[in-house]
Design a protein around this motif. Structure first.
Motif, PDB file in Angstrom:
ATOM      1  N   ALA A  23     -41.185   5.255 -57.272  1.00 13.63           N
ATOM      2  CA  ALA A  23     -40.398   6.129 -56.561  1.00 13.63           C
ATOM      3  C   ALA A  23     -40.576   7.562 -56.542  1.00 13.63           C
ATOM      4  O   ALA A  23     -39.675   8.211 -56.261  1.00 13.63           O
ATOM      5  CB  ALA A  23     -38.798   5.979 -57.172  1.00 13.63           C
ATOM      6  N   SER A  24     -41.787   7.926 -56.934  1.00 15.16           N
ATOM      7  CA  SER A  24     -42.225   9.304 -56.777  1.00 15.16           C
ATOM      8  C   SER A  24     -41.537  10.218 -57.333  1.00 15.16           C
ATOM      9  O   SER A  24     -41.023  11.264 -57.122  1.00 15.16           O
ATOM     10  CB  SER A  24     -42.301   9.693 -55.288  1.00 15.16           C
ATOM     11  OG  SER A  24     -43.028   8.794 -54.617  1.00 15.16           O
TER      12      SER A  24
ATOM     13  N   ASN B 125     -38.422  10.237 -58.302  1.00 12.97           N
ATOM     14  CA  ASN B 125     -37.034  10.524 -57.617  1.00 12.97           C
ATOM     15  C   ASN B 125     -36.034   9.309 -57.806  1.00 12.97           C
ATOM     16  O   ASN B 125     -35.935   8.397 -57.734  1.00 12.97           O
ATOM     17  CB  ASN B 125     -37.289  10.485 -56.048  1.00 12.97           C
ATOM     18  CG  ASN B 125     -35.964  10.953 -55.567  1.00 12.97           C
ATOM     19  OD1 ASN B 125     -34.595  11.217 -56.121  1.00 12.97           O
ATOM     20  ND2 ASN B 125     -36.043  11.579 -54.315  1.00 12.97           N
TER      21      ASN B 125
ATOM     22  N   VAL C 191     -32.908   8.929 -57.508  1.00 15.93           N
ATOM     23  CA  VAL C 191     -32.112   8.548 -56.299  1.00 15.93           C
ATOM     24  C   VAL C 191     -32.738   7.313 -55.560  1.00 15.93           C
ATOM     25  O   VAL C 191     -32.257   6.521 -55.291  1.00 15.93           O
ATOM     26  CB  VAL C 191     -31.742   9.577 -55.373  1.00 15.93           C
ATOM     27  CG1 VAL C 191     -30.969   9.150 -54.154  1.00 15.93           C
ATOM     28  CG2 VAL C 191     -30.991  10.650 -56.099  1.00 15.93           C
ATOM     29  N   VAL C 192     -34.232   7.504 -55.303  1.00 11.70           N
ATOM     30  CA  VAL C 192     -34.788   6.586 -54.710  1.00 11.70           C
ATOM     31  C   VAL C 192     -34.952   5.318 -55.289  1.00 11.70           C
ATOM     32  O   VAL C 192     -35.059   4.271 -54.841  1.00 11.70           O
ATOM     33  CB  VAL C 192     -36.492   7.100 -54.130  1.00 11.70           C
ATOM     34  CG1 VAL C 192     -37.149   6.009 -53.790  1.00 11.70           C
ATOM     35  CG2 VAL C 192     -36.034   8.245 -53.208  1.00 11.70           C
ATOM     36  N   MET C 193     -35.380   5.501 -56.783  1.00 12.65           N
ATOM     37  CA  MET C 193     -35.226   4.448 -57.793  1.00 12.65           C
ATOM     38  C   MET C 193     -34.103   3.702 -57.781  1.00 12.65           C
ATOM     39  O   MET C 193     -33.970   2.289 -57.758  1.00 12.65           O
ATOM     40  CB  MET C 193     -35.747   4.965 -58.993  1.00 12.65           C
ATOM     41  CG  MET C 193     -35.980   3.987 -60.314  1.00 12.65           C
ATOM     42  SD  MET C 193     -36.804   4.581 -61.526  1.00 12.65           S
ATOM     43  CE  MET C 193     -34.973   4.758 -62.382  1.00 12.65           C
TER      44      MET C 193
ATOM     45  N   GLY D  61     -31.742   3.393 -55.555  1.00 10.04           N
ATOM     46  CA  GLY D  61     -31.775   2.649 -54.004  1.00 10.04           C
ATOM     47  C   GLY D  61     -32.625   1.495 -54.006  1.00 10.04           C
ATOM     48  O   GLY D  61     -32.134   0.732 -53.319  1.00 10.04           O
ATOM     49  N   ASP D  62     -33.663   1.706 -54.508  1.00  6.33           N
ATOM     50  CA  ASP D  62     -34.255   0.372 -54.719  1.00  6.33           C
ATOM     51  C   ASP D  62     -33.850  -0.674 -55.603  1.00  6.33           C
ATOM     52  O   ASP D  62     -34.076  -2.055 -55.218  1.00  6.33           O
ATOM     53  CB  ASP D  62     -35.939   0.788 -54.946  1.00  6.33           C
ATOM     54  CG  ASP D  62     -36.738   1.379 -53.851  1.00  6.33           C
ATOM     55  OD1 ASP D  62     -36.036   1.510 -52.692  1.00  6.33           O
ATOM     56  OD2 ASP D  62     -37.638   2.511 -54.476  1.00  6.33           O
TER      57      ASP D  62
END
Length: 153
Positions: free
Chosen positions: A72-73, A75, A77-79, A81-82
């Motif tokens: 998730a780089s 991040n 929030v991205v993690m 969201g995934d």
């Protein structure tokens, strides 16, 4: 052929044999001491517990969170969201699929833990208190018998 001239670093076999014989005798004597025997079993239990907790507790959990975090780089929030759709899909699936997913995760956890446990045993071998006591004794024995031993034993 090379000439074998006697030097200070050469160790005669009888002197080495005497050192090992004294060490063996000392180990036989201290194996009968109940305090050291009790300390040995306590250190074995602590060593095994530490290796198991480290291998099955830390590494699988670290990998389970670190890999998604890297993907998730870094991040969160991205993690999240995934992962949220995956968790919703798991909750909404039938019990058979949930059991399969849980068993797959358990197999992954145990295989990662076992992999690290084997290498942990190889990389951090058990150090016996008997060997430590023998090392300390042999250092003092070498000092007492210094005039009879060569420079390096």
């Amino acid at each position: 052929m090379t000439d074998r001239s006697p030097d200070k670093s050469h160790i005669d076999a009888p002197e080495v044999a005497a050192w090992w014989a004294e060490r063996r005798q000392y180990l036989e004597r201290i194996r009968k001491v109940p305090e050291i025997r009790q300390r040995f079993w306590r250190e074995v239990a602590i060593y095994l517990l530490r290796r198991v907790l480290w291998s099955y507790g830390f590494f699988p959990i670290f990998i389970a969170f670190w890999l998604p975090f890297v993907l998730a780089s870094f991040n969160p929030v991205v993690m999240a969201g995934d992962l949220i759709p995956l968790l919703q899909e798991f909750v909404n699936s039938n019990p058979e699929e949930q059991a399969t997913t849980i068993s797959t995760l358990m197999i992954a956890w145990l295989s990662i833990g076992s992999f690290f446990l084997i290498f942990d045993f190889v990389l951090t071998p058990f150090r016996s208190p008997y060997q430590y006591e023998a090392d300390v004794y042999m250092k003092s024995w070498e000092q007492l018998n210094h005039d009879q031993l060569p420079d390096k034993v």
